[in-house]
Design an enzyme around this catalytic site. Structure first.
Site, short mmCIF file in Angstrom:
data_model
loop_
_atom_site.label_atom_id
_atom_site.label_comp_id
_atom_site.label_asym_id
_atom_site.label_seq_id
_atom_site.Cartn_x
_atom_site.Cartn_y
_atom_site.Cartn_z
N ASP A 30 5.44 -1.44 -11.27
CA ASP A 30 5.23 -2.40 -10.18
C ASP A 30 4.17 -1.80 -9.25
O ASP A 30 4.47 -0.94 -8.44
CB ASP A 30 6.53 -2.66 -9.41
CG ASP A 30 6.34 -3.68 -8.30
OD1 ASP A 30 5.18 -3.98 -7.93
OD2 ASP A 30 7.36 -4.16 -7.76
N HIS B 146 11.25 -3.18 7.94
CA HIS B 146 11.14 -4.54 7.39
C HIS B 146 12.51 -5.14 7.03
O HIS B 146 12.61 -6.33 6.77
CB HIS B 146 10.27 -4.54 6.13
CG HIS B 146 8.86 -4.10 6.37
ND1 HIS B 146 8.03 -4.75 7.27
CD2 HIS B 146 8.12 -3.08 5.85
CE1 HIS B 146 6.85 -4.13 7.28
NE2 HIS B 146 6.88 -3.12 6.44
N ASP C 110 1.05 5.00 7.71
CA ASP C 110 0.09 4.22 6.93
C ASP C 110 -0.98 3.63 7.85
O ASP C 110 -1.94 3.00 7.40
CB ASP C 110 0.79 3.12 6.12
CG ASP C 110 1.90 2.42 6.89
OD1 ASP C 110 1.93 2.56 8.13
OD2 ASP C 110 2.73 1.74 6.26
N1 Q9C Z 1 -1.42 -4.66 -0.17
C1 Q9C Z 1 6.28 0.06 4.78
O1 Q9C Z 1 5.22 0.58 5.06
N2 Q9C Z 1 3.11 -4.50 0.05
N3 Q9C Z 1 6.35 -0.99 3.96
C2 Q9C Z 1 1.99 -5.02 0.74
C3 Q9C Z 1 -0.43 -5.44 0.50
C4 Q9C Z 1 4.29 -4.19 0.81
C5 Q9C Z 1 5.17 -1.57 3.40
C6 Q9C Z 1 0.91 -5.36 -0.21
C7 Q9C Z 1 4.12 -3.07 1.79
C8 Q9C Z 1 5.42 -2.64 2.41
C9 Q9C Z 1 7.54 0.61 5.31
ZN ZN Z 2 4.01 0.34 6.71
#
Ligand code: Q9C
Ligand code: ZN
Length: 631
Positions: free
Chosen positions: A20, A135, A265
């Protein structure tokens, strides 16, 4: 009082078992990379190590439904195929047989951290956890998050510790919509999130991530969204967001605890965020939060997928929690237009709910202040510098007495120590009559001893080097500050008038009310300082400075930021011992005491501030909090 580091190796167990591309970035190495780096830098050893416990199901129930908790509990016994099918029912989620255990440890780590801080075992700390939490929703996993670690910690802090006001700062690059949904109508929890948004074209693609989502019902104004509409936001953008949006609200809110949804991030190199902020920026963000809530800051890891950037940013955060000064930020500090648009629209959306953002509205009349423009000296010869320096070295009459000389000797010793990197900061007490002359010599010595840019924040009756101001038309002092090199920025906060004698010589009245003082620090002093990027700050509390201890402590503490901690405080010998002690503590990295309840700035203070900002904004870009109007 110490910094806790909460961790448990078991949290490296959960991992993606199938293909994935979206989820594969959330992997065990995130934790090991961060921890290894903390060890290598000797930071782990300086922390109080706490081993994470599992949260109880009752604790999970503080924000999640019993049905959802059961659903996650039951994933422990599922096979790979079943896990994959169940994961597919959520957005950007994978389950692993160890997920329930890990997610309970992640919540437990956040709770232990909050307990350690609120019982006074430590001052602050970081919980290094997987899976992340922000989230996750009442009955849904989302975006790699299973249980909402920070939200549960906030409810726990209210229930078990009786807190009434908690600030959650979500500096992860994604919108923590889970936290927003859980506290939307709750005025006891102020939730701030900035996030990559791109006008709604970035995950999780929610209308309610925009700046106009400000909470509901009793909670109006307690949700603060700052959507970034472009990638590439950098240090200046992040610091500007704190100075012009988050911190005014946070001081007005006066939290008892700060929880940080600490996702990295939002740092440079991250594949998700695509932002430009360097790891050192997180030291500054941390330091800016440490002046709140008596320094009670609990950071809990969220995202961060570039291992190198993540590890370095975690180190910067922990180092700052430990009290070390933040390293200077590289590059020019100029926020981009898109960031300013975002900040401006968030301020506009919040303004109805916050007095600290309403300052502009009260000062509608023209200010009764004159701007004194300097002669144009920028074309003069640079060779005058050496001569000027020698002239400044002339013996000062007021420095003739023994005690003044002794004080001066101490000051020069400390100054050299700071500039040579042997000590980071210091305090010197001078006889009141010698304050101005001592400051003169300090400036001169600082410049000749390697300081490239020197910021001088003078409070009370300390004029810009007084015997030099009226020296045949163009003052020598002014010449020195304007050219060559533009090396001194002089800011006098002394209770008379607002004037920008030049872009390098600024005077503003001393605000008496807390709100005025705060907006002076956040809206003028720090933006000037971050724009100027000094390598030394002199904070001089001169005669009749009129500053209360907590105000002086806050100013001094916050001025450590832009100068890599190189701050020299000058105060008068007859200052109270308490003042010297409190300044020594903040220079050492302790949190300043709280200013107490917020009182709004007076119209005069607001007007003076607005006027000065208008004068200085063209040169000092960190003062901007709205974009330029293009034709
Ligand atoms: N490129 C946290 O940083 N995918 N969750 C996004 C966009 C989900 C991030 C795709 C990213 C979740 C905790
Ligand atoms: Zn994040």
């Amino acid at each position: 009082m110490g910094t806790a580091l909460v961790y448990h190796e078991d949290m490296t167990a959960t991992r993606l078992l199938w293909d994935d591309p979206e989820c594969e970035i959330e992997r065990p190495e995130r934790l090991t990379a961060a921890l290894d780096r903390l060890r290598k830098c000797g930071l782990e050893q300086r922390c109080l190590r706490l081993s994470a416990r599992e949260a109880s199901e009752e604790e999970l129930g503080l924000v999640h439904s019993p049905e959802y908790v059961s659903l996650v509990r039951e994933t422990q016994v599922l096979g790979k195929e079943e896990l994959q099918v169940l994961s597919g029912q959520f957005d950007a989620i994978y389950f692993h047989p160890s997920t329930f255990h890990c997610a309970r440890l992640a919540v437990g780590a956040a709770l232990q951290l909050v307990d350690a801080v609120l019982t006074g075992v430590v001052q602050n700390g970081l919980a290094l956890v997987r899976p992340p939490g922000h989230h996750s929703q009442r009955a849904a996993a989302n975006g790699f998050c299973v249980f909402n670690n920070v939200a549960i910690a906030a409810v726990h802090a209210k229930q078990k510790h009786g807190l009434h006001r908690i600030l959650i700062v979500d500096w992860d690059v994604h919108h923590g919509q889970g936290i927003q949904y859980l506290f939307e109508d709750d005025p006891s929890i102020l939730y701030f999130s900035w996030h990559r948004y791109e006008h709604g074209r970035f995950w999780p693609f929610l209308r309610e991530s925009d700046a106009d989502a400000v909470g509901r019902g009793q909670g109006l104004g307690f949700t603060v969204n700052l959507p970034w509409n472009q990638v590439g936001m950098g240090n200046a953008d992040y610091v500007a967001a704190f100075l012009h949006l988050l911190l005014p609200l946070a001081f007005e809110f006066d939290p008892e605890l700060v929880l940080v949804s600490a996702g990295f991030d939002s740092a440079i190199g991250d594949p998700e965020g695509q932002m430009q902020a360097t790891p050192a920026c997180f030291a500054h963000l941390t330091q800016l939060l440490q002046v709140l809530a008596g320094g009670r800051v609990c950071a809990v890891l969220e995202g961060g997928y570039h291992l190198e950037s993540l590890a370095e940013s975690v180190c910067m955060t922990v180092q700052t929690l430990l009290g070390d000064p933040a390293p200077p930020l590289p590059g020019p500090m100029v926020p981009c237009q898109s960031a300013l648009e975002s900040i401006q629209s968030a301020r506009a959306a919040q303004a109805p709910h916050w007095r600290s953002l309403q300052l502009q509205a009260v000062a509608l009349t023209a200010p009764d202040i004159t701007l004194v423009l300097p002669p144009d000296v920028t074309q003069q010869e640079g060779s005058a510098l050496n001569e000027e320096t020698q002239a400044w070295a002339r013996p000062h009459e007021s420095l003739a007495q023994d005690e003044a000389l002794t004080a001066l000797g101490k000051l020069l010793y400390l100054l050299d120590g700071v500039l040579d990197g042997q000590v980071s900061s210091g305090i010197v007490a001078t006889p009141p009559s010698a304050a101005a002359a001592t400051l003169d010599v300090a400036i001169q010595r600082g410049l000749s001893h390697g300081a490239q840019r020197l910021l001088c924040v003078a409070l009370g009756q300390l004029d810009w080097p007084p015997d030099l101001v009226h020296d045949g038309g163009v003052s020598r002092a002014l010449r020195l500050c304007m050219y060559p090199g533009r090396r001194i920025l002089w800011l006098n906060i002394r209770g008379k008038e607002a004037a920008a004698l030049s872009m390098f010589q600024v005077s503003t009245p001393l605000p008496v009310l807390t709100g005025g003082f705060l907006s002076c620090i956040l809206g003028l002093v720090l933006p000037l300082a971050y724009s100027f990027q000094p390598d030394l700050v002199l904070v001089a509390l001169g005669p009749a400075h009129g500053l209360q201890g907590p105000h002086a402590a806050l100013l001094t503490s916050m001025l450590r930021g832009p100068a890599g901690g190189r701050v020299l405080a000058l105060l008068e010998e007859d200052s109270t011992p308490q003042l010297a002690e409190i300044l020594a503590r903040v220079l050492h990295g302790e949190a300043p005491p709280s200013l107490g309840p917020y009182s709004v700035a007076s119209p005069e203070d607001a007007q003076a501030l607005m006027y000065l900002r208008g004068q200085l904004e063209p040169q000092w870009k960190m003062l901007q909090c709205r974009p330029h109007l293009e034709a």
